[in-house]
Scaffold this active site. Sequence first.
Site, PDB file in Angstrom:
ATOM      1  N   ASP A  52       0.836  -1.201   0.000  1.00 35.47           N
ATOM      2  CA  ASP A  52       0.000   0.000   0.000  1.00 35.47           C
ATOM      3  C   ASP A  52       0.874   1.255   0.000  1.00 35.47           C
ATOM      4  OD1 ASP A  52       0.904  -0.195   2.582  1.00 35.47           O
ATOM      5  OD2 ASP A  52      -1.066  -0.141   3.536  1.00 35.47           O
ATOM      6  N   SER A  53       2.208   1.057  -0.002  1.00 35.52           N
ATOM      7  CA  SER A  53       3.124   2.178  -0.241  1.00 35.52           C
ATOM      8  C   SER A  53       2.900   2.757  -1.637  1.00 35.52           C
ATOM      9  CB  SER A  53       4.580   1.741  -0.070  1.00 35.52           C
ATOM     10  OG  SER A  53       4.841   0.570  -0.819  1.00 35.52           O
ATOM     11  N   ASP A  91      -0.997  -6.113  -0.225  1.00 32.50           N
ATOM     12  CA  ASP A  91      -1.462  -5.505   1.029  1.00 32.50           C
ATOM     13  C   ASP A  91      -2.968  -5.321   1.030  1.00 32.50           C
ATOM     14  OD1 ASP A  91       0.582  -5.039   2.864  1.00 32.50           O
ATOM     15  OD2 ASP A  91       1.254  -3.208   1.856  1.00 32.50           O
ATOM     16  N   LYS A 121      -1.233  -9.484   2.688  1.00 35.86           N
ATOM     17  CA  LYS A 121      -0.501  -9.055   3.887  1.00 35.86           C
ATOM     18  C   LYS A 121      -1.394  -8.098   4.674  1.00 35.86           C
ATOM     19  CE  LYS A 121       3.247  -6.108   3.761  1.00 35.86           C
ATOM     20  NZ  LYS A 121       2.782  -4.928   4.544  1.00 35.86           N
ATOM     21  N   GLU A 123      -1.525  -5.645   8.464  1.00 39.24           N
ATOM     22  CA  GLU A 123      -0.770  -5.032   9.560  1.00 39.24           C
ATOM     23  C   GLU A 123      -1.484  -5.281  10.889  1.00 39.24           C
ATOM     24  OE1 GLU A 123      -0.033  -0.883   8.778  1.00 39.24           O
ATOM     25  OE2 GLU A 123       0.908  -1.302   6.836  1.00 39.24           O
ATOM     26  N   GLU A 190       9.016  -4.299  10.562  1.00 34.52           N
ATOM     27  CA  GLU A 190       9.471  -3.011  10.032  1.00 34.52           C
ATOM     28  C   GLU A 190      10.018  -2.123  11.133  1.00 34.52           C
ATOM     29  OE1 GLU A 190       6.744  -1.136   7.324  1.00 34.52           O
ATOM     30  OE2 GLU A 190       7.896   0.722   7.260  1.00 34.52           O
TER      31      GLU A 190
HETATM   32  O1  KIV Z   1       3.626  -1.152   1.614  1.00 32.13           O
HETATM   33  C1  KIV Z   1       4.812  -1.505   1.670  1.00 32.13           C
HETATM   34  O2  KIV Z   1       5.631  -1.189   0.800  1.00 32.13           O
HETATM   35  C2  KIV Z   1       5.233  -2.323   2.800  1.00 32.13           C
HETATM   36  C3  KIV Z   1       6.691  -2.610   2.948  1.00 32.13           C
HETATM   37  C4  KIV Z   1       7.398  -1.408   3.407  1.00 32.13           C
HETATM   38  C5  KIV Z   1       6.957  -3.778   3.801  1.00 32.13           C
HETATM   39  O3  KIV Z   1       4.434  -2.742   3.583  1.00 32.13           O
END
Ligand code: KIV
Length: 272
Positions: A52-53, A91, A121, A123, A190
């Site tokens: 989600d980055s 994510d 994934k 969190e 992280e």
């Molecule tokens: O969204 C992302 O890029 C991440 C990584 C930094 C692990 O969760």
Amino acid sequence: MSSYSSKIKRVTTHQLLSMKEHGEKISMLTAYDYSMAKILDRAGIDVLLVGDSASNVMAGHETTLPITLDQMIYHASSVIRAIERCLVVVDLPFGSYQGNSREALNSSIRIMKEAGAHAIKMEGGEEIIESIKRILSAGVPVMGHLGLTPQSIYKFGTYTVRAKEEEEAEKLVRDAKLLEETGCFALVLEKIPAQLAKRVSESLTIPVIGIGAGPDVDGQVLVTHDMLGITQEFHPRFLRKYADVSEIMLDAVQSYISDVKSVSFPNESESY
Ligand code: KIV
């Protein structure tokens, strides 16, 4: 390169476990689009994370919170179309799973069905364990994410190193164990102290992938645009820059502009 992973035709969650057992580190990077994913897969990356980055890197938002499930599915399906070998983890974005476990399951199913992802994934630890159980029971592999979890940035108030104090470190260790016991196939840690990440990695059988978590984990992940030097305004201590792609692009684009202005592009052989 004669490693366990070099013989793998398609990376699976089980092979990541074998890589940990064989003592081979897992390489993971982010990807959000077809062209980049094709290059990273060709290079031999083990895992691509449609993170989600993308909210920061692709859309220019300050945090990861604004990106939607539909947008994640768009990015993920572009990545899936590009790859032949690596495992693609996507994510679950903020707001698509925190409500309740049914919502979490529905979001995961959309990602698996509409994007063709291999795993998701999420969190968090104990707080989201019911959702993780429900997703796993539907046959969807789940990667956990603890430590600095950017979707909680407004709770933390800062992007600084997490779990430096004993209480937070002990909760992280408990959450990591719980995620393994519940059935997560891997875990991202992280921005936490290297000693704590080492302790977690040694105490778990599932692979632990670090970002800003030191060398003693089972693999590393970075945001591709950061390690290639495409993003420019981000310089955390954990980031190693492997190229200065923004400089290469600037040079190339300036040459193009100058060629267009001087009519040296296109030439005869570039014309019909
Ligand atoms: O969204 C992302 O890029 C991440 C990584 C930094 C692990 O969760």
